[in-house]
Design an enzyme around this catalytic site. Structure first.
Site, PDB file in Angstrom:
ATOM      1  CD  GLU A 185      -3.067  -0.610   2.245  1.00  0.00           C
ATOM      2  OE1 GLU A 185      -2.570  -0.371   3.020  1.00  0.00           O
ATOM      3  OE2 GLU A 185      -4.406  -1.104   1.900  1.00  0.00           O
ATOM      4  CD  GLU A 253      -4.635  -5.429   2.765  1.00  0.00           C
ATOM      5  OE1 GLU A 253      -4.910  -5.379   3.247  1.00  0.00           O
ATOM      6  OE2 GLU A 253      -3.873  -5.861   2.750  1.00  0.00           O
TER       7      GLU A 253
HETATM    8  C1  GAL Z   1      -4.306  -2.264   5.408  1.00  0.00           C
HETATM    9  C2  GAL Z   1      -3.502  -2.944   5.213  1.00  0.00           C
HETATM   10  C3  GAL Z   1      -3.169  -4.285   5.774  1.00  0.00           C
HETATM   11  C4  GAL Z   1      -3.847  -4.305   6.854  1.00  0.00           C
HETATM   12  C5  GAL Z   1      -5.371  -4.085   6.336  1.00  0.00           C
HETATM   13  C6  GAL Z   1      -6.423  -3.808   7.952  1.00  0.00           C
HETATM   14  O1  GAL Z   1      -4.464  -1.627   4.767  1.00  0.00           O
HETATM   15  O2  GAL Z   1      -2.359  -3.893   4.092  1.00  0.00           O
HETATM   16  O3  GAL Z   1      -1.818  -5.074   6.761  1.00  0.00           O
HETATM   17  O4  GAL Z   1      -3.276  -3.876   8.047  1.00  0.00           O
HETATM   18  O5  GAL Z   1      -4.964  -2.502   6.844  1.00  0.00           O
HETATM   19  O6  GAL Z   1      -6.584  -4.708   8.632  1.00  0.00           O
END
Ligand code: GAL
Length: 828
Positions: A185, A253
């Site tokens: 990110e 994600e």
């Molecule tokens: C994203 C990040 C993950 C985790 C997630 C929230 O921004 O890439 O590693 O932190 O948010 O659970």
């Protein structure tokens, strides 16, 4: 093949059979504008995050099996640099850090793997995965074009890649890994790093390329990703994402829920909404999606980041913290996955035609070689919408996607959950009943404070103590080997001192998470962060004496910052100013005094948490309650059976717990979630955020603490607690996590499926085939008399059962209503 080659091949098989076999399995992973291609075929990848250190090697096979059963074909994990290299060039890949073993378990299940190396990972993990020693390297700036940083990042990333390559785990070598990630990110923060940020991300891409892993690299949330990288999306919804060039639309994600802070409430993301997000993503041409998390697990030891992330990282994921199916989420998604995978060819090769009907209603038709599949998507967050689609009328519920694999019949709608609900409870093991507690016998000893009254000015060097004439950042002094750091100083005050008087106040400007202050050996107060403000002023009165006065400040960290631009620059501990303030407002500034620093607790130095410590003897009976800084110890029996084990630590304040020497993490059951903002029922419609659909208001933000079975002995176990705030250990009990009951409904013509997930169905609490209301366990005006006996016959004594909701199975129901359904609840 000419004979000489045959001979050569045979020699190769005999001499190095592994290499030969693997190269035969090697897969070619590439991509085009549409999808990832494995051996030239476009593929749909449905993946889930399982972080290996958040469970144990003993749990991995069953977690991964359940993920596969849940319809996933890939598992994703980050790699955790600070866990593997906690001290400079000292590596650890043992136990739950055995990355290669984890990847092999994935391979053994026949699944693909996605390896997100980072090595910055965020992940609610301590310091975002960076080892704290990194910060102490001269001229270091993290995550930017900085030689010192890039050198260390290169060193660790290369080490991981070499290890993984050495074990032939990339798909190009016959292994499961089809994608790897560099950075994490960076696009969210690149703006704060100026041109150097841009150069850094290019460097990351070029460096990754030189590693020759033979599978593509991704960069998530990085719209500036250089051409050799696939940029991917993270978030609760990614259907509207389009990558920065002609590459597949990938979602690294898909947040299946959310994480929890100390003092936070329990987050819930509904099965309907999560399925909706997935349905939309595939409707709009996505071809790879990964649940973050599929199994969240536990932040053992000091791995939780934050600050203030709880030990539980349940995440409301499809598998709960203990690895049990979170139903109906797990099952509702499984059905969706099976369906999407059955349409893989058409979704990846078909031509998509979208049509917009207004009010957020749309349809998409995929067509390939004369075969079609269709999606009806309704993103209206209030209303069901009826449309005429290819000559037929369809009503799609609000905030849902219907999938029509033949473009005629809706076989799945994301808002219609036809999966069992399970009730998972924590309870005393059967052998402990009917006792209220587990009858634990406690012993205790006090934490020994060595230097509380020592004059830093006058005494000679003390053992294990370092000195500086300034206030230092806590993590740099401890190198993050402990949560605890003593800051000690002394001040000589005579009667002619302008601030002299009996009373003064001690004022500390603190970047601490928790501060305990002692003046002349006496505890004068403690303070901690309560609403996300990670710096505060501590001020308490203290009694001066003539001559040397000592001030000892114990600063405690609760997980280091893991996110944000320049997150590493956040201070920790006491950076001052520290002052004594007299009632007449005159001040004595102690900031530049001589400060003595002592890392950790005396009890930890004596290894009180370990089973075989030489300080075994001095534990006393008659345990005190509500006393700060005490050690408690007990033994307990391993609960029989296979159910996951938890400690109910209700009654305790804050501290750390060890079982047989294993650090199960920080506990803080006395930290309550605030009273407001919870819901009794959750409307799945409308965009989810981490503050929607919360429960557990006003209750302990985390009461139960997972003890993996592999931490337990066959019979007796030792539990040691360091209690920092004061509590009552006699309320503690050892419990098991059990699927207590399961309930489901099915309309006539469908099959109702129930499972106790590993346990046997012992009783049928309710069964009705008739006109009861769908979704409730109430009989309607009519129902088949055989309902109960048929269900008993089909289910009792079995782990799972499937029953057709039909008159054929149940006999006549004598219902006039055309809409009959079967509702069942069983006891596990
Ligand atoms: C994203 C990040 C993950 C985790 C997630 C929230 O921004 O890439 O590693 O932190 O948010 O659970």
């Amino acid at each position: 093949m000419p004979p000489s080659f045959k001979f050569l091949a045979l020699a190769v098989i005999l001499l190095c059979p592994v290499t030969f076999n693997l190269s035969a399995d090697a897969a070619d992973v590439s991509y085009d504008g549409r999808a990832l291609k494995i051996d030239g075929q476009r593929r749909i990848i449905i993946s889930g995050s399982i972080h290996y250190p958040r469970s144990t090697p003993e749990m991995w096979p069953s977690l991964i099996k359940k993920a596969k059963e849940g319809g996933l074909n890939a598992i994703e994990t980050y790699v955790f640099w600070n866990a593997h290299e906690p001290l400079y060039r000292q590596y650890d890949f043992s136990g739950n850090l055995d990355l290669l073993r984890f990847l092999k378990v994935i391979q053994d299940e026949g699944l693909y793997a996605i390896l997100r190396i980072g090595p910055y990972v965020c992940a609610e993990w301590n310091y975002g995965g960076f080892p704290v020693w990194l910060k102490s390297i001269p001229n270091m700036t993290f995550r930017t074009e900085n030689d010192a940083f890039m050198y260390q990042m290169k060193n660790f990333t290369t080490l991981i890649v070499d290890k993984v390559k050495g074990a032939n785990l990339f798909a190009s070598e016959g292994g499961p890994i089809i994608l790897a990630q560099i950075e994490n990110e960076y696009g969210n923060v690149i703006g704060s790093y100026g041109n150097e940020g841009k150069s850094y991300i290019n460097w990351c891409a070029n460096f990754a390329e030189t590693l020759n892993i033979g599978v593509p690299w991704i960069m998530c949330q990085e719209s500036d990703a250089p051409p050799s990288m696939i940029n991917t999306c993270n978030g609760w919804y990614c259907d509207q994402f389009s990558p920065n060039r002609n590459i597949p639309k990938m979602w690294t994600e898909n947040w299946s829920g959310w994480y929890k802070n100390w003092g936070g409430k329990d987050p819930h993301r509904t099965a309907e909404d999560l399925a909706f997000a997935v349905g939309r993503f595939f409707q709009y041409g996505g071809t790879l999606q990964n649940y973050y998390m599929y199994h969240g697990g536990t932040n053992f030891g000091r791995t939780a980041g934050g600050p203030y992330i709880t030990t539980s990282y349940d995440y409301d994921a499809p598998l709960n913290e203990y690895g049990i199916q979170n139903q109906p989420k797990w099952g509702h998604l499984k059905k969706l996955h099976d369906l999407i995978m059955s349409m893989e060819k058409i979704l990846t090769y078909g031509k998509a035609t979208n049509k917009d009907y207004g009010r957020m209603m749309s349809s998409t038709v995929f067509e390939y070689n004369g075969t079609r599949v269709c999606f009806l998507g309704n993103a209206n967050n209030r209303d069901a919408i009826t449309i005429d689609f290819e000559g037929k009328s369809y009503t799609t519920p609000a905030w849902s996607v219907s999938i029509l694999p033949d473009c005629v019949n809706v076989v799945y709608n994301t808002a219609k959950v036809n999966t069992q609900k399970s009730v998972v409870v924590k309870k005393l093991p059967v052998e402990a009943a009917p006792k209220r507690h587990y009858d634990l016998e406690w012993r205790w000893r006090a934490e020994h404070f060595e230097h509380l009254k020592t004059s830093v000015e006058k005494s000679g060097p003390m053992k294990g103590v370092t000195y500086a004439n300034q206030l230092l950042d806590q993590k740099l002094v401890t190198n993050d080997t402990s949560d605890y750091l003593w800051y000690m100083t002394s001040v000589d005050i005579n009667e002619d001192d302008p601030i002299w008087g009996e009373e003064v106040s001690v004022r500390v400007q603190c970047d601490c998470h928790i501060l305990h202050a002692f003046f002349n050996g006496k505890h004068i107060g403690s303070k901690w962060v309560t609403n996300g403000q990670y710096n505060f002023v501590f001020e308490r009165s203290a009694k001066l004496k003539r001559g040397m006065n000592s001030l000892s400040l114990l600063s405690v960290t609760v997980g280091l910052q893991n996110y944000g631009a320049h997150f590493d620059k956040m201070n920790n501990g006491i950076l001052g100013p520290v002052k004594l303030v007299a009632p007449n407002s005159l001040e004595k500034d102690l900031t530049s005094n001589k400060w003595a620093y002592k890392v950790g607790l005396n009890g930890l130095e004596r290894r009180l948490q370990e089973v075989d410590t030489k300080y075994k003897r001095n534990w006393q009976p008659n345990v005190p309650f509500d006393r700060m800084f005490v050690w408690y110890k007990t033994t307990f029996k391993t609960p029989k059976g296979e159910d996951p084990v938890v400690l109910d630590l209700w009654g305790l304040g804050k501290g750390t717990a060890w079982v047989n020497g294993h650090d199960i993490g920080r506990y803080w059951p006395s930290f309550l979630a605030d009273d407001n903002g919870c819901v009794s029922s959750c409307d799945y419609r409308g965009a989810y955020t981490g503050s929607k659909c919360l429960t557990n208001c006003g209750k302990s933000s985390q009461r139960w603490y997972h003890v993996p079975r592999s931490f337990l002995n066959d019979e007796d176990n030792t539990l040691v607690l360091f209690e920092e705030l004061g509590g009552n250990p006699t309320f503690i009990s050892v419990q098991t996590v059990t699927v207590q009951s399961a309930s489901a409904h099915a309309y006539e013509g469908n099959t109702l499926e129930l499972s106790c997930h590993g346990r046997l169905i012992s009783h049928v609490n309710f069964a009705s085939f008739g006109n009861g209301t769908y979704g409730s366990l109430e009989k309607g005006s009519c129902n088949s008399r055989n309902s109960l006996s048929v269900v008993k016959q089909a289910c009792i004594g079995k782990e799972s059962c499937a029953i057709d909701a039909s008159e054929q199975t149940f006999g006549r129901s004598r219902c006039d209503s055309p809409m009959k359904s079967l509702a069942v609840e069983v006891q596990c």
